[in-house]
Design an enzyme around this catalytic site. Structure first.
Site, mmCIF file in Angstrom:
data_model
loop_
_atom_site.group_PDB
_atom_site.id
_atom_site.type_symbol
_atom_site.label_atom_id
_atom_site.label_comp_id
_atom_site.label_asym_id
_atom_site.label_seq_id
_atom_site.Cartn_x
_atom_site.Cartn_y
_atom_site.Cartn_z
ATOM 1 N N SER A 108 134.172 -63.560 32.522
ATOM 2 C CA SER A 108 132.746 -64.368 32.243
ATOM 3 C C SER A 108 132.764 -65.812 31.706
ATOM 4 C CB SER A 108 132.162 -63.553 31.506
ATOM 5 O OG SER A 108 131.366 -63.813 29.969
ATOM 6 N N TYR B 122 132.500 -59.143 22.820
ATOM 7 C CA TYR B 122 133.041 -59.376 24.273
ATOM 8 C C TYR B 122 133.367 -60.520 24.688
ATOM 9 C CZ TYR B 122 131.115 -59.706 29.153
ATOM 10 O OH TYR B 122 131.050 -59.783 30.723
#
Length: 245
Positions: free
Chosen positions: A142, A155
């Site tokens: 990501s 995250y």
């Protein structure tokens, strides 16, 4: 030997989003797929559609948090096709919240899926690839592997870790196993559906106002694995052109 035009590709988290789009793109390119996820009904529909379009795909239920399950998944792919050329570690979750919300079960879930899931994929695929003389591990991270934002600390930590692991694996490789890290920016997917914290959920709706189709990330994966064996595409960051994130 790894310059094969048609490759056997195993994909985790293939029932939706980037995993599903990658499966569709690689099947259209003629690769043979072995698809895993927990939602077998969606996997079966995907395989039916790929097969109807002339592609080759097989499905198996997979929970990436279970190391033995991932080993069995890769072994089944090898048994079915005789080899595993590419392992796409795609499964991920993103239940964002501020740290002070103390959603520790969500922290554990992100660590188990996003981090341990990737490690399980590597540990299952690497011995197979070494034995067959080559392979390619693709880890989906990501932009959160490169930057940290509020509500996303855990995250991002998991994605930073995936980036570090990918780089470590690349450095340890003797050239037979290639390693690619793909870091998507805001992409259309179901990841945000798992956000239970109200403030984080509202912020994510604004953040995701401009999003890439999942096919854009699938195209990046297809590019990386299509390169000749002497080319190792290490990192690809794909963002919406109209987004600052």
């Amino acid at each position: 030997m790894h310059d094969r035009t048609v490759k056997v590709v195993a994909i985790t988290g293939a029932s939706s989003g980037i995993g599903e789009a990658t499966a569709r793109r690689l099947a259209a390119d003629g690769h043979r797929l072995f698809l895993g996820a927990r939602r077998t009904d969606r996997l079966e529909r995907l395989v039916t559609e790929i097969t109807a379009a002339g592609g080759t795909a097989v499905t198996r239920r997979l929970d990436v948090t279970e190391a033995a399950d991932v080993r069995d998944f890769v072994a089944a792919a090898e048994e079915r096709y005789g080899r595993v050329d590419v392992m796409v570690n795609n499964a991920g979750v993103m239940p964002l919240s501020p740290l002070e919300a103390l959603r520790t079960e969500e922290w554990d879930r992100m660590i188990d899926v996003n981090l341990r899931g990737v490690l399980h994929g590597i540990s299952a695929a690497l011995p197979v690839m070494r034995a067959q003389g080559g392979g390619h591990i693709v880890n989906i991270a990501s932009v959160g592997a490169h930057e940290v934002s509020p509500t996303a600390a855990v995250y991002c930590a998991t994605k930073f870790a995936v980036r570090a692991i990918s780089e470590g694996l690349r450095q340890e490789s003797t050239g037979d196993v290639r390693v690619t890290l793909v870091s998507p920016g805001v992409t259309e997917s179901e990841l945000a559906d798992g956000i239970a914290d109200p403030a984080a959920r509202a912020a994510m709706r604004t953040y995701r106002a401009v999003a890439l189709p999942a096919s854009a990330i699938a195209d990046a994966v297809a590019y990386a694995i299509s390169q000749p064996s002497y080319v190792d595409v290490n990192e690809i960051v794909v963002r919406p052109a109209a987004s600052a994130q």
